[in-house]
Design an enzyme around this catalytic site. Structure first.
Site, PDB file in Angstrom:
ATOM      1  N   HIS A 196     -13.793  -7.022  -2.635  1.00 21.89           N
ATOM      2  CA  HIS A 196     -14.493  -6.277  -1.584  1.00 21.89           C
ATOM      3  C   HIS A 196     -13.533  -5.869  -0.467  1.00 21.89           C
ATOM      4  O   HIS A 196     -13.433  -4.683  -0.115  1.00 21.89           O
ATOM      5  CB  HIS A 196     -15.623  -7.144  -1.018  1.00 21.89           C
ATOM      6  CG  HIS A 196     -16.411  -6.486   0.069  1.00 21.89           C
ATOM      7  ND1 HIS A 196     -17.648  -5.922  -0.150  1.00 21.89           N
ATOM      8  CD2 HIS A 196     -16.143  -6.286   1.391  1.00 21.89           C
ATOM      9  CE1 HIS A 196     -18.101  -5.407   0.990  1.00 21.89           C
ATOM     10  NE2 HIS A 196     -17.203  -5.625   1.938  1.00 21.89           N
ATOM     11  N   GLU A 197     -12.826  -6.839   0.079  1.00 29.85           N
ATOM     12  CA  GLU A 197     -11.906  -6.530   1.173  1.00 29.85           C
ATOM     13  C   GLU A 197     -10.745  -5.663   0.685  1.00 29.85           C
ATOM     14  O   GLU A 197     -10.234  -4.811   1.433  1.00 29.85           O
ATOM     15  CB  GLU A 197     -11.391  -7.820   1.809  1.00 29.85           C
ATOM     16  CG  GLU A 197     -12.472  -8.718   2.398  1.00 29.85           C
ATOM     17  CD  GLU A 197     -13.419  -8.008   3.346  1.00 29.85           C
ATOM     18  OE1 GLU A 197     -12.989  -7.032   4.002  1.00 29.85           O
ATOM     19  OE2 GLU A 197     -14.590  -8.407   3.432  1.00 29.85           O
TER      20      GLU A 197
ATOM     21  N   HIS B 253      -9.007   2.006   1.012  1.00 31.88           N
ATOM     22  CA  HIS B 253      -9.469   3.086   1.887  1.00 31.88           C
ATOM     23  C   HIS B 253      -8.438   3.333   2.991  1.00 31.88           C
ATOM     24  O   HIS B 253      -8.165   4.481   3.359  1.00 31.88           O
ATOM     25  CB  HIS B 253     -10.819   2.688   2.489  1.00 31.88           C
ATOM     26  CG  HIS B 253     -11.663   3.848   2.895  1.00 31.88           C
ATOM     27  ND1 HIS B 253     -12.939   3.689   3.401  1.00 31.88           N
ATOM     28  CD2 HIS B 253     -11.444   5.186   2.905  1.00 31.88           C
ATOM     29  CE1 HIS B 253     -13.456   4.860   3.670  1.00 31.88           C
ATOM     30  NE2 HIS B 253     -12.571   5.794   3.384  1.00 31.88           N
TER      31      HIS B 253
ATOM     32  N   HIS C 123     -11.743  -2.100   0.888  1.00 31.00           N
ATOM     33  CA  HIS C 123     -11.523  -1.576   2.243  1.00 31.00           C
ATOM     34  C   HIS C 123     -10.047  -1.229   2.442  1.00 31.00           C
ATOM     35  O   HIS C 123      -9.705  -0.201   3.038  1.00 31.00           O
ATOM     36  CB  HIS C 123     -11.922  -2.625   3.286  1.00 31.00           C
ATOM     37  CG  HIS C 123     -13.387  -2.731   3.539  1.00 31.00           C
ATOM     38  ND1 HIS C 123     -14.189  -1.647   3.804  1.00 31.00           N
ATOM     39  CD2 HIS C 123     -14.205  -3.822   3.595  1.00 31.00           C
ATOM     40  CE1 HIS C 123     -15.434  -2.061   4.009  1.00 31.00           C
ATOM     41  NE2 HIS C 123     -15.468  -3.369   3.890  1.00 31.00           N
TER      42      HIS C 123
END
Length: 684
Positions: free
Chosen positions: A470-471, A477, A474
């Protein structure tokens, strides 16, 4: 005797101009902050006194673009506030209390400067021949001033200053109280019999924690890697009750860390700020710049999810209760324990079975390998890059053509000065200078994963692997950012879009082909057996409806606070239990309270925005369906995802970006299908 030089005032002279954590001293921060404010004010005076006609170049992006130029205030703020979450101490907390009102006052001075705003307004009215990205920056800048109070009269501006300065201080106090309360409590066990049921990994970690605190026996804390195994496996119901009650009453006790009145005041401050700016509620103010657009659409999403998931969630609850009824009535501190028993009964799978196959260094290789397979990028640890704690690893990231792409920091384990949870941040954003240099980002992920012990490496749960993914989503991105302006690069997007890349990456956690690349037993080297992978996939939706309703309940609570039009002075605990009742399926204890530890909506930027997780989950399931149709590892689809979403930041409306990738708007159908949820037809 060597005179210490403040590292913020000179070139870092480190690999890729990374932060020289090893040279920064506590006193450097305040000095750099004050000089940064002075330079900021000097630049503003230069701008507003410019005799030339206001233009995009001399007003919106006005800065000295000399060799080595940097924004000092941004430079020091980024380091200080990142460390305040990841590696703080009493001295830094005190300094934050001192600096916060000064920084808020300065931000207000900028936003409420009438001469500066007039120049911005003139550019906004009369701009010519701007690119789409320049036009979006101009609109964002103008809107930022307006939403910051530039159109208020003098009395309104003064009131806004008072409200915003108080809110910033209370948000800081909320976070500091929560950290202190979470870290203050330990469950100290000296009787070995009370460890019954616990897996060896949890026992070893507790023994290490006790040793680190110079105590005998075993210490359990409220940090998730300690708390979760205890609640899941311990046969000691009374100890589970103690731990549960402590975690769920944090910041409600009669002491200096009580957050009850702080929460009330924050809700009222934000409501008053919104109403001062012409909005009925704070949610109306926030949602103007969100994909959801308005509260009606947020509630439609949350209610649709309740209608779709609640029947299944009630069945899940009944299954757990039936199993528990053989022993006794199901209490809140029993739910994880009996849910685990049910999972074992149905699927014969649990976190501890998988831990030996998820050794951290192998997981890192697996996650990096996944990024390489999808996007062609590679990671190389560079120990010459300074870090702020020995736990932190720093990597250089290279693009598929071998060119330098980013710096990636990974901070894995809990410690005293670190907030709970997991998050991604940046020490440097991406932007392109006027001279054409593409300044690459320095991205950081901070987590609280299981620590190594004296005789075992860090062995993760599947849930922790998902957290890492999940992180890492990010961070992709941030790392793939490729825009002209830093304020629109990377994760600088609308909040109900920012979770798409992160939640999308979680989908790979159960892909056999991905697991085969890194999931090897840390002792034998044997790969994760096919049978275990099969059980993982089969159990994927175990208690999924209950988990969904939990997230929806948080969204309802958030909206209840920030859709209020009148002053709030209710009892927090009573209000909370009424606000989320529609999504709650189990009895609640009157003394427990989520609000006072709900960092996302009180101090983390998600006020009137917690629904974003479910909003983005609809997007991520829909996006994953695209990958599934063409091959989950399809490099062409991955490149499209990178080009249309990951690299574009906030340069266009997020739905425009998503539709360009997807070919249409998303629906809830892919999420329901992934979770095995079947809509119930309503009878007329």
């Amino acid at each position: 005797m060597t005179t210490h030089k403040n590292p913020f005032f000179e070139p870092y002279n480190t690999p890729h101009d990374t932060v020289p954590f090893d040279r920064i001293q506590l006193e450097d921060f305040e000095e750099a902050f004050m000089e940064g404010i002075r330079r900021d004010n000097e630049q503003i005076e230069k701008t507003i006194n410019n005799p030339e006609k206001p233009t995009f170049d001399n007003t919106i992006i006005n800065s000295d673009d000399d060799e080595g130029y940097y924004d000092l205030l941004s430079r020091v703020s980024t380091v200080f506030f990142n460390l305040l979450s990841a590696e703080t101490n009493d001295e830094m907390d005190a300094l934050a209390q001192k600096l916060q009102p000064i920084l808020t006052q300065h931000a207000n001075d900028v936003r409420l400067n009438p001469r500066l705003f007039e120049r911005v307004r003139q550019v906004h009215l009369h701009h010519r021949r701007l690119t789409a990205e320049e036009k979006r920056l101009l609109d964002n800048t103008y809107e930022g001033f307006v939403r910051g109070g530039a159109l208020l009269d003098e009395a309104g501006k003064q009131r806004l200053r008072e409200l915003s300065e108080e809110a910033s201080m209370l948000s800081l106090q909320f976070s500091q109280n929560l950290l202190k309360e979470n870290k203050a409590y330990t469950l100290h066990i000296t009787d070995e019999a009370q460890l019954d049921g616990l897996p060896q990994t949890a026992i070893d970690a507790a023994a290490l924690a006790a040793k680190e605190n110079e105590q005998t026996g075993w210490l359990f804390t409220l940090d998730f890697p300690s708390y979760s195994p205890f609640m899941t496996y311990s046969t000691q119901q009374e100890l589970r009750r103690q731990l549960y009650m402590m975690r769920n009453t944090v910041c409600t006790h009669e002491n200096s860390e009580n957050n009850t009145e702080i929460c009330k005041r924050l809700v009222n401050l934000r409501r008053e700020i919104a109403q001062l700016l012409g909005y009925k509620t704070y949610a109306d103010y926030v949602l103007k710049h969100r994909m959801a657009s308005n509260t009606r659409n947020v509630y439609r999403l949350l209610n649709d999810l309740i209608d779709a998931y609640k029947p299944t969630a009630l069945k899940e609850k009944a299954s757990v209760e039936r199993l528990a009824s053989k022993d006794k009535k199901l209490e809140p501190w029993d739910v994880a324990f009996y849910s685990h028993k049910l999972q074992m009964k149905k699927y014969n799978i649990d976190a501890e079975m998988l831990r030996p196959y998820f050794e951290l260094s192998q997981v890192i290789k697996g996650v990096f390998g996944l990024a390489n397979r999808l996007y062609g990028i590679t990671f190389k640890e560079n120990k010459d890059i300074p870090v702020y704690h020995p736990d932190v690893k720093a990597y250089e990231v290279f693009d598929k053509d071998g060119s330098y792409l980013a710096v990636f920091y990974a901070d894995f384990h809990p410690r005293k000065g670190k907030q709970n949870g997991a998050w991604m941040t940046e020490y440097q954003g991406q932007w392109i200078s006027r001279k054409g240099e593409n300044v690459r980002p320095h991205v950081s992920v901070v987590m609280n994963l299981t620590k190594p012990t004296e005789d075992k490496p860090a062995l993760l749960t599947l849930g922790e692997v998902e957290t890492f993914l999940h992180e890492f989503g990010h961070s992709l991105h941030g790392m793939f950012a490729n825009t002209r302006f830093e304020s629109m690069s990377g994760t600088n997007v609308w909040w109900d879009f920012v979770e798409l890349p992160s939640q999308f990456m979680e989908n790979f956690a159960i892909e056999k082909e991905f697991l085969r690349t890194f999931a090897f037993h840390y002792q034998t080297g044997e790969p994760l057996p096919d049978e275990l992978i099969h059980r993982i996939v089969r159990s994927r939706n175990f208690m999924a409806a209950t988990a969904c309703l939990r997230q929806v309940s948080f969204g309802l609570l958030d909206m209840a606070y920030y859709t209020m039009k009148e002053p709030f002075d209710d009892n927090i605990m009573t209000f909370e239990k009424h606000a989320w009742q529609k999504a709650i399926i189990s009895p609640q204890l009157p003394e427990t309270c989520m609000t006072v530890q709900f960092s996302h909506i009180m101090a983390g930027g998600y006020a009137a925005g917690y629904y974003s997780y479910k909003w983005a989950e609809v997007l991520d399931a829909d996006a994953c369906a695209v990958f599934k149709r063409h091959g989950i590892f399809n490099p062409e689809i991955a490149q499209s995802f990178r080009d249309n979403i990951l690299s574009r930041g906030g340069t266009e409306h997020p739905m425009t970006l998503y539709k360009r990738f997807r070919g249409g708007e998303p629906t809830i159908d892919a999420l329901l299908k992934r979770n095995g949820i079947h809509r119930q037809t309503k009878k007329s």
